[in-house]
Design an enzyme around this catalytic site. Structure first.
Site, PDB file in Angstrom:
ATOM      1  N   MET A  58      -7.174   5.969   3.325  1.00 10.02           N
ATOM      2  CA  MET A  58      -7.114   7.285   2.173  1.00 10.02           C
ATOM      3  C   MET A  58      -5.980   7.429   1.509  1.00 10.02           C
ATOM      4  O   MET A  58      -6.080   8.253   0.439  1.00 10.02           O
ATOM      5  CB  MET A  58      -7.514   8.661   3.204  1.00 10.02           C
ATOM      6  CG  MET A  58      -8.727   8.407   3.881  1.00 10.02           C
ATOM      7  SD  MET A  58     -10.176   8.318   2.876  1.00 10.02           S
ATOM      8  CE  MET A  58     -10.144   9.764   1.722  1.00 10.02           C
ATOM      9  N   ARG A  59      -5.200   6.761   1.582  1.00 11.71           N
ATOM     10  CA  ARG A  59      -3.909   6.817   0.709  1.00 11.71           C
ATOM     11  C   ARG A  59      -4.328   6.466  -0.726  1.00 11.71           C
ATOM     12  O   ARG A  59      -3.625   7.298  -1.549  1.00 11.71           O
ATOM     13  CB  ARG A  59      -3.133   5.989   1.263  1.00 11.71           C
ATOM     14  CG  ARG A  59      -1.443   5.986   0.407  1.00 11.71           C
ATOM     15  CD  ARG A  59      -0.325   5.142   0.857  1.00 11.71           C
ATOM     16  NE  ARG A  59       0.154   5.735   2.125  1.00 11.71           N
ATOM     17  CZ  ARG A  59       0.201   5.090   3.440  1.00 11.71           C
ATOM     18  NH1 ARG A  59      -0.566   3.742   3.481  1.00 11.71           N
ATOM     19  NH2 ARG A  59       0.519   5.608   4.508  1.00 11.71           N
ATOM     20  N   ALA A  60      -5.018   5.755  -1.118  1.00  9.07           N
ATOM     21  CA  ALA A  60      -5.635   5.336  -2.327  1.00  9.07           C
ATOM     22  C   ALA A  60      -6.115   6.433  -3.009  1.00  9.07           C
ATOM     23  O   ALA A  60      -5.737   6.775  -4.174  1.00  9.07           O
ATOM     24  CB  ALA A  60      -6.558   3.972  -2.413  1.00  9.07           C
ATOM     25  N   ASP A  70       0.843  -1.151   0.053  1.00  4.76           N
ATOM     26  CA  ASP A  70       0.031  -0.145   0.078  1.00  4.76           C
ATOM     27  C   ASP A  70       0.903   1.469   0.091  1.00  4.76           C
ATOM     28  O   ASP A  70       0.552   2.301  -0.391  1.00  4.76           O
ATOM     29  CB  ASP A  70      -1.015  -0.005   1.249  1.00  4.76           C
ATOM     30  CG  ASP A  70      -1.816   1.166   1.355  1.00  4.76           C
ATOM     31  OD1 ASP A  70      -2.583   1.403   0.330  1.00  4.76           O
ATOM     32  OD2 ASP A  70      -1.766   1.982   2.287  1.00  4.76           O
TER      33      ASP A  70
END
Length: 650
Positions: free
Chosen positions: A272-274, A191
């Site tokens: 929320m990184r995506a 991720d």
């Protein structure tokens, strides 16, 4: 010798785009390139460095500070001198690099003897404002991968050691390459990479011919070949520089943000990184396309690169993204259209009129996953469960992992290494103690210690190691009952998942009919083991002796290849031996042979029915192994029994 030109690489359009976008916007977080060996992964990464614009740096600054905006916390600062222009660097990080080499270290001798903080920069400092390339990143120690990804995300590297804190800027484009056959990265680390690309060699004969022809031409005359593509590379480099200049002007509107949020929610990615990475990638793609506004096409491209690796919930999930689901999410988030915007492709049709997606292939298959071919039966596994930790007794010296206690170069300090061992992290107190008795003889004058090389002492640290878990699975006809085999596969699959999380090496031996087979040589790629297990057929007689002997041979060879990794043997059987003459006697001899090696073992007893022979219990006694009747324990209890046994194994 000039490197292979970037524009000379045949195909690989998606990888080419991902690398270019990361060069335009390093804030994306870099690229993870997954693919089989021999697919030009390393070639393209090394060629990318030649396309990056040159950078202005402060002269004599070891941290490549920008003279227009120097790092106020630079260890070599404050700056005010001359500057120079140099090409962007490509820094390669070897798999076996020590932590000090990566993040830098303090010169303990000068710190104690002269009272000064002499920080020796590492690879992160060298890569600042350039490229940091990690080949076989999946084989890199987890704590180093965490360090790299933290620096890539924060733009700074910090060393906290011996009471001294040093921090410097470390903004770089992180590129990692890996072969999934050699093991996966943990989902948490996956991720942290901004983008991911799957590459494979072309199956088109014409394209393969072109690849070979260009490679041979380059090897015959590297400089001449590179000169042929110099103009194309220069043009691409200027386009990247132009996109970098346009990047701050690109607008990411509310409608585009809503589409990004809809897409990420549709694919149920964690955190929320995506969303953030998809937004940054879409902006970079808009700049690359020469636009000042992010469009649906930019978001589509960004999602294809930023989301596939974030959908994996465990190592047995295949990475990927469903195109139809992506298109539906983009349509669902399109802004309302005006009354005149009713042309084809305007998105004005109500959702009810959209043609439903075709049924998935899984709906067309039998629900129990059975198949029969040539008298064999294949039964699928049940859902894996969360396994509890099990460890081996004693303290090992194996590879870095998360299971058993071991002496490593990370972890808590438990003592000092012998004075003859001069590697690892310096031990401050022990070094002072070693130097103190000699100060008068050395004629020390004034404050500070008179420190010499032989005074240095290094910390002995205890961390965790990964182990070898070898499964020896009975696949004979007596194991073919659907319910029982599904339970067995579910238990083994759960232990494989636990092995993945603990960074173990796993292997799979199966035996049926008249022979035993090494279905999977010991590897850290547990997803490969899960795939072999899922497709394992059952049928025929039970060559128990052959299975045990094959397991003993695998353990013997693995002890030569990787002597520091301690093994655990898991034998999955009902204990019957029915293949060949003297099958029972030979199986007993094989068990005695294995017991003589001292390997920690567990026997999972798969015998069922009212009339039981107790053969698996007898086998466990001969092996000195824990006997676990499969029919008497639930899946979670079975895993607990495995862990309890290995906790007592030497």
């Amino acid at each position: 010798m000039k490197p292979y030109p970037f524009t000379a690489v045949v195909g690989m359009q998606e990888l080419r785009l991902a690398l270019v976008l990361s060069a335009i916007s390093p804030a994306i977080g870099g690229v993870l390139v997954r693919g089989e060996k021999g697919t030009a992964k390393s070639t393209m990464v090394r060629a990318l460095a030649g396309l990056l614009p040159s950078v202005d740096v402060v002269e004599d600054c070891r941290f490549s500070c920008d003279p227009a905006s120097p790092d106020p916390g630079c260890p070599d600062g404050p700056h005010g001198g001359a500057s120079k222009r140099r090409p962007a660097r490509l820094v390669e990080l070897p798999v076996g690099a020590a932590e000090d080499r990566v993040i830098g270290s303090l010169n303990l001798e000068r710190a104690l003897g002269e009272g000064v903080t002499d920080y020796q920069p590492g690879l992160l400092a060298a890569a600042h404002r350039g490229l940091l390339y990690v080949d076989e990143v999946n084989l890199l120690h987890d704590h180093l991968v965490d360090t790299l990804l933290d620096a890539a995300a924060m733009g700074r590297a910090t060393v906290e050691r011996e009471g001294v804190s040093v921090s410097h800027a470390a903004r770089f484009v992180l590129i990692g390459t890996m072969n999934p056959e050699e093991g996966e990265l943990r989902p948490q680390l996956l991720d942290r990479f901004g983008l991911t690309v799957e590459v494979a060699s072309s199956r088109d004969p014409e394209q393969r011919v072109q690849v070979v022809r260009r490679r041979l031409a380059y090897e015959a005359d590297p400089d001449g070949f590179a000169d042929q593509y110099a103009e194309d590379d220069a043009k691409l480099a200027s386009e990247i520089e132009a996109a970098q200049a346009l990047l701050p002007s690109v607008r990411l509107g509310d409608d585009a943000l809503r589409q990004i949020a809809e897409v990420c929610a549709s694919f149920e990615v964690d955190g929320m990184r995506a969303d953030i990475v998809t937004a940054r990638t879409a902006v970079a793609h808009a700049a690359w396309s020469g636009r000042e506004d992010v469009t649906t096409d930019d978001i589509r491209v960004a999602a294809r690169l930023a989301l596939p690796h974030r959908r994996r919930r465990n190592p047995f999930d295949a990475p990927g993204i469903e195109e139809e689901q992506l298109e539906q999410a983009l349509r669902d988030a399109e802004p309302p259209q005006g009354p005149d915007d009713d042309g084809p492709g305007s998105g004005s049709e109500p959702p009810a009129e959209q043609e439903p997606p075709p049924a998935g292939s899984s709906d067309d298959q039998p629900g129990d996953g059975q198949g029969t071919q040539s008298g064999q039966q294949t039964v699928g596994s049940g859902k894996p469960f969360k396994a509890r930790l099990f460890t081996l007794d004693g303290t090992g010296e194996g590879a870095h992992g998360r299971r058993s206690r071991a002496i490593t170069d990370t972890g808590r300090t438990i003592g000092v290494k012998p004075s003859s061992v001069r590697e690892g992290h310096p031990h401050l107190l022990a070094t002072i103690r070693a130097a103190a008795p000699h100060q008068r003889a050395r004629g020390r004058d004034g404050a500070g210690l008179e420190l010499r090389g032989q005074d240095l002492r290094f910390a002995l640290r205890e961390g965790r190691e990964g182990n070898l878990v070898l499964f020896c699975v009975d696949a004979s006809g007596s194991m073919g009952a659907k319910t029982r085999m599904r339970e067995v596969k579910s238990a083994v699959l759960s232990l494989l998942l636990d092995a993945y999380q603990r960074r173990d090496k796993v292997g799979l031996v199966t035996f049926r009919a008249a022979e035993a087979e090494l279905a999977l040589p010991p590897t850290i790629s547990v997803d490969a083991a899960a795939s072999r297990l899922e497709g394992l057929p059952t049928g025929g007689r039970t060559p128990l002796a052959e299975g045990l002997l094959k397991a003993a041979n695998v353990l013997r060879l693995e002890a030569i290849r990787d002597p520091r990794r301690r093994p655990l043997l898991v034998v999955v059987t009902d204990g019957r031996a029915t293949s060949g003459a003297d099958a029972v006697a030979r199986s007993r001899q094989a068990a005695d042979l294995l017991a003589g090696t001292g390997v920690a073992a567990i026997v999972m007893d798969c015998e069922s029915g009212k009339m039981r022979l107790g053969l698996a219990a007898e086998l466990a006694a001969r092996l000195g192994a824990e006997h676990v009747p499969l029919a008497e324990v639930a899946a979670e209890s079975l895993a607990g029994a495995v862990r309890a046994r290995t906790g007592r194994a030497a």
